[in-house]
Design an enzyme around this catalytic site. Structure first.
Site, PDB file in Angstrom:
ATOM      1  N   GLN A 103       0.726  -1.677  -0.150  1.00  0.00           N
ATOM      2  CA  GLN A 103      -0.129   0.177   0.009  1.00  0.00           C
ATOM      3  C   GLN A 103       1.215   1.043  -0.372  1.00  0.00           C
ATOM      4  O   GLN A 103       0.325   2.198  -0.753  1.00  0.00           O
ATOM      5  CB  GLN A 103      -0.937  -0.591   1.215  1.00  0.00           C
ATOM      6  N   TYR A 283     -12.957   0.027   6.187  1.00  0.00           N
ATOM      7  CA  TYR A 283     -11.863   0.227   5.735  1.00  0.00           C
ATOM      8  C   TYR A 283     -11.424   0.689   3.991  1.00  0.00           C
ATOM      9  O   TYR A 283      -9.860   0.858   4.231  1.00  0.00           O
ATOM     10  CB  TYR A 283     -11.089  -1.319   5.900  1.00  0.00           C
ATOM     11  N   LEU A 284     -12.058   0.356   3.740  1.00  0.00           N
ATOM     12  CA  LEU A 284     -11.921   0.478   2.048  1.00  0.00           C
ATOM     13  C   LEU A 284     -11.632   2.459   2.061  1.00  0.00           C
ATOM     14  O   LEU A 284     -10.905   2.905   0.865  1.00  0.00           O
ATOM     15  CB  LEU A 284     -13.250   0.185   1.391  1.00  0.00           C
ATOM     16  N   ALA A 285     -12.946   2.842   2.732  1.00  0.00           N
ATOM     17  CA  ALA A 285     -12.590   4.313   2.894  1.00  0.00           C
ATOM     18  C   ALA A 285     -11.524   5.001   3.151  1.00  0.00           C
ATOM     19  O   ALA A 285     -11.017   5.587   2.519  1.00  0.00           O
ATOM     20  CB  ALA A 285     -13.583   5.169   4.222  1.00  0.00           C
ATOM     21  N   ASP A 286     -10.387   4.391   3.710  1.00  0.00           N
ATOM     22  CA  ASP A 286      -9.152   5.047   3.925  1.00  0.00           C
ATOM     23  C   ASP A 286      -8.686   4.628   2.612  1.00  0.00           C
ATOM     24  O   ASP A 286      -7.564   5.053   2.219  1.00  0.00           O
ATOM     25  CB  ASP A 286      -8.122   4.217   4.784  1.00  0.00           C
ATOM     26  N   GLN A 287      -8.695   3.223   2.017  1.00  0.00           N
ATOM     27  CA  GLN A 287      -7.539   3.282   0.265  1.00  0.00           C
ATOM     28  C   GLN A 287      -7.721   3.810  -0.458  1.00  0.00           C
ATOM     29  O   GLN A 287      -7.620   3.730  -0.912  1.00  0.00           O
ATOM     30  CB  GLN A 287      -7.776   1.808   0.643  1.00  0.00           C
ATOM     31  N   HIS A 308      -9.004   7.283  11.237  1.00  0.00           N
ATOM     32  CA  HIS A 308      -8.044   6.576  10.027  1.00  0.00           C
ATOM     33  C   HIS A 308      -8.332   7.808   9.303  1.00  0.00           C
ATOM     34  O   HIS A 308      -7.361   8.321   8.393  1.00  0.00           O
ATOM     35  CB  HIS A 308      -8.381   5.226  10.202  1.00  0.00           C
TER      36      HIS A 308
END
EC number: 6.5.1.4
Length: 338
Positions: A103, A283-287, A308
């Site tokens: 990442q 979790y996807l929102a962070d990425q 995060h």
């Protein structure tokens, strides 16, 4: 000479995400940075092996000069050079997350002078990091819509605490970025339950699948027995395919925690996601923040903006000339580039 950006590692959630995002953005923009208080919000502050590997990987890919790159260091100075495509291999030397190292460096390789392959050895099923299947089945299809073409392959599983896993990604330079629009999740198309086992009795997986099936109508139920030497380990996942997005949730099994309790944790997380009409999980929102910022346009909805997410946005705004807007309506937050 570009100005040095000063970052406080204790900002927001105070974890490794600040460092990873800063490394990615520094490589892309050519802006040097210094960070103090690295992982100040964690029980063991400073650089762990996973973070140190990310720093060294970033430095190798862009020929950076670095100060403070050692285990336990809470201060780092990073002066990037030019990003170069190529064939790279990095070893964490523990069960630290392979995907978090990937990442860190992959966004910079979107701007490289040619295609690249990055292989990282370490942990693949880590309770505090996205597994390779999340990257492969959830994130990469969305990146493809933005214009990013990369393909991740899990070559060998490595469970915590032993590690020994291997993940590789092939990536090409991005010709142009597109806008990602994820305002609505749409209707559910199907749900898939999956359990990985390595050196763990099969009845554990059967009980986990039964717990999932007791709460959701599963279109698929898959149990994968991995070679014993890749364990011991157990991961249970549930994939939610909707009209506009596929999301994937997971829980890593622990010693002395029953199969039913492990699966119940996953059920709770998925129900929380489905209780909101928001398209994107926590979790996807962070990425999505970094690729969306690089595109300079786009939006997504999330039920609850995590610490995060807010921290990641703050770091991105220090490096790139973009501003994010967050508007909450009826329990759903719309995150967009202003």
């Amino acid at each position: 000479m570009k100005r040095m950006i000063a970052l406080d590692g204790a900002q927001g959630e105070g974890g490794g995400q600040i460092l990873r995002s800063a490394l990615s953005l520094s490589m892309i923009t050519g802006q040097p940075f210094t960070i103090t208080g690295i992982r100040a919000g964690r029980a063991k502050p400073g650089l762990l092996r996973q973070h140190l590997t990310a720093v060294k990987a970033a430095a190798e890919i862009c020929r950076a000069t670095v100060e403070g790159a050692e285990l336990g260091s809470q201060r780092l100075v990073f002066r990037p050079g030019t990003v170069r495509g190529g064939d790279y291999r990095f070893a964490i030397g523990s069960a630290g997350s392979c995907t978090l190292v990937l990442q860190t460096v992959l966004p910079a390789l979107w701007f490289a002078d040619g295609p690249s392959r990055v292989e990282v050895s370490g942990g693949t099923d880590n309770p505090s990091a996205p597994p390779a299947d999340f990257i492969r089945r959830v994130l990469e299809p969305l990146l493809a819509k933005i214009g990013v073409h990369q393909q991740t392959t899990l070559l060998r599983h490595g469970f915590y605490p032993a590690g020994g896993g291997v993940v590789a990604t092939e990536v090409s330079p991005v010709a142009s970025f597109n806008s990602l629009q994820l305002g609505e999740r749409g209707n559910i198309v199907q749900m898939r339950g999956e359990v990985l086992l390595a050196g763990v009795p099969r009845h554990v997986a059967e009980r986990e699948i039964a717990t999932l099936a007791g709460s959701f109508s599963l279109h698929e139920q898959n149990i994968h027995n991995l070679p014993r030497d890749q364990g011991p380990g157990n991961t249970v996942s549930l994939e939610v395919e909707s009209e506009n997005i596929t999301e994937r949730f997971f829980v890593v099994g622990e010693k002395r925690v029953s199969a039913e309790v492990v699966a119940a944790q996953l059920v709770k997380e998925v129900k929380r996601y489905l209780a909101s009409p928001a398209a994107v999980g926590e979790y996807l929102a962070d990425q999505l923040v970094l690729p969306m910022a690089l595109a300079g346009t786009g939006e997504f909805t999330v039920a609850h903006p995590s610490c995060h997410l807010l921290t990641n946005i703050a770091v991105v705004e220090r490096f790139l000339p973009v501003r994010f807007g967050l508007i909450e309506t009826d329990g759903v937050t719309r995150v967009s580039i202003e």
